[in-house]
Design a protein around this motif. Structure first.
Motif, PDB file in Angstrom:
ATOM      1  N   UNK A 101       0.867  -1.171   0.000  1.00  0.00           N
ATOM      2  CA  UNK A 101       0.000   0.000   0.000  1.00  0.00           C
ATOM      3  C   UNK A 101       0.905   1.221   0.000  1.00  0.00           C
ATOM      4  N   UNK A 102       0.870   1.972  -1.089  1.00  0.00           N
ATOM      5  CA  UNK A 102       1.770   3.109  -1.281  1.00  0.00           C
ATOM      6  C   UNK A 102       1.041   4.403  -0.918  1.00  0.00           C
ATOM      7  N   UNK A 103       1.727   5.279  -0.209  1.00  0.00           N
ATOM      8  CA  UNK A 103       1.123   6.529   0.255  1.00  0.00           C
ATOM      9  C   UNK A 103       1.913   7.730  -0.269  1.00  0.00           C
ATOM     10  N   UNK A 104       1.634   8.141  -1.511  1.00  0.00           N
ATOM     11  CA  UNK A 104       2.369   9.278  -2.087  1.00  0.00           C
ATOM     12  C   UNK A 104       2.084  10.578  -1.330  1.00  0.00           C
ATOM     13  N   UNK A 105       3.093  11.422  -1.277  1.00  0.00           N
ATOM     14  CA  UNK A 105       3.013  12.679  -0.537  1.00  0.00           C
ATOM     15  C   UNK A 105       1.883  13.573  -1.049  1.00  0.00           C
ATOM     16  N   UNK A 106       1.657  13.606  -2.365  1.00  0.00           N
ATOM     17  CA  UNK A 106       0.609  14.481  -2.895  1.00  0.00           C
ATOM     18  C   UNK A 106      -0.780  14.028  -2.438  1.00  0.00           C
ATOM     19  N   UNK A 110      -1.009   9.808   8.542  1.00  0.00           N
ATOM     20  CA  UNK A 110       0.247   9.054   8.560  1.00  0.00           C
ATOM     21  C   UNK A 110       1.123   9.487   7.395  1.00  0.00           C
ATOM     22  N   UNK A 111       2.404   9.615   7.645  1.00  0.00           N
ATOM     23  CA  UNK A 111       3.299  10.127   6.604  1.00  0.00           C
ATOM     24  C   UNK A 111       4.340   9.113   6.138  1.00  0.00           C
ATOM     25  N   UNK A 112       4.120   7.828   6.412  1.00  0.00           N
ATOM     26  CA  UNK A 112       5.062   6.816   5.931  1.00  0.00           C
ATOM     27  C   UNK A 112       4.921   6.666   4.418  1.00  0.00           C
ATOM     28  N   UNK A 113       5.918   6.057   3.789  1.00  0.00           N
ATOM     29  CA  UNK A 113       5.926   5.895   2.332  1.00  0.00           C
ATOM     30  C   UNK A 113       5.166   4.673   1.853  1.00  0.00           C
ATOM     31  N   UNK A 114       5.132   3.640   2.686  1.00  0.00           N
ATOM     32  CA  UNK A 114       4.371   2.460   2.292  1.00  0.00           C
ATOM     33  C   UNK A 114       3.987   1.653   3.519  1.00  0.00           C
ATOM     34  N   UNK A 115       3.000   0.836   3.291  1.00  0.00           N
ATOM     35  CA  UNK A 115       2.407  -0.015   4.323  1.00  0.00           C
ATOM     36  C   UNK A 115       2.358  -1.407   3.714  1.00  0.00           C
TER      37      UNK A 115
END
Length: 138
Positions: free
Chosen positions: A49-54, A73-78
């Motif tokens: 699960x990817x969490x892009x900054x935008x 949450x500000x991590x890059x991936x889960x």
């Protein structure tokens, strides 16, 4: 509770790496080494699960309007693993090939910020639109 477990891990990239560079390394270098190990030890499912900054920035902007006390949450991936038992985690991490699969993680991940969890997932709304596991839903 019975059934498979969910094991999750969050990862932050090192700040000297871009989100895109980090994901390229993760998908093209790490995962091809890790997948055979996951399969060998009975991992049932694996999702990145990817969490892009935008996207997270836009979510934070909107969420603060309705939930001002919440943080995003500000991590890059889960990473989400579906596993038959907690022993699977031990088996993967003690596999002789695992050290090779994670050999570059300190060059890419800020491991001091990673967060792991283990528990059960119960579905209530399926992709089909069906509501399940609720005793009084009409």
């Amino acid at each position: 509770m019975a059934g498979p477990l969910k094991y999750t891990v969050t990862h932050y990239r090192r700040k000297d790496r871009t989100h895109e560079e980090f994901l390229k390394w993760f998908v093209e270098e790490h995962l091809p080494l890790a997948m055979p190990i996951f399969k060998r030890h009975g991992v049932l499912e694996y999702t990145l699960f990817v969490t892009p900054e935008d996207l997270n920035g836009a979510l934070k902007q909107e969420l603060t309007k309705v939930r001002p006390t919440w943080d995003v949450a500000d991590f890059d991936c889960f990473l989400e693993f579906t596993i038959p038992s907690a022993q699977t985690i031990k088996d993967v991490m003690s596999d002789p090939d695992w050290l090779n699969a994670i050999k570059d993680e300190n060059e890419w991940c800020d491991m001091s910020r990673s967060l792991a969890s283990l528990g059960y997932a119960t579905p209530y709304l399926l992709k089909t639109g069906e509501v399940v596991n609720l005793p009084k839903f009409k």
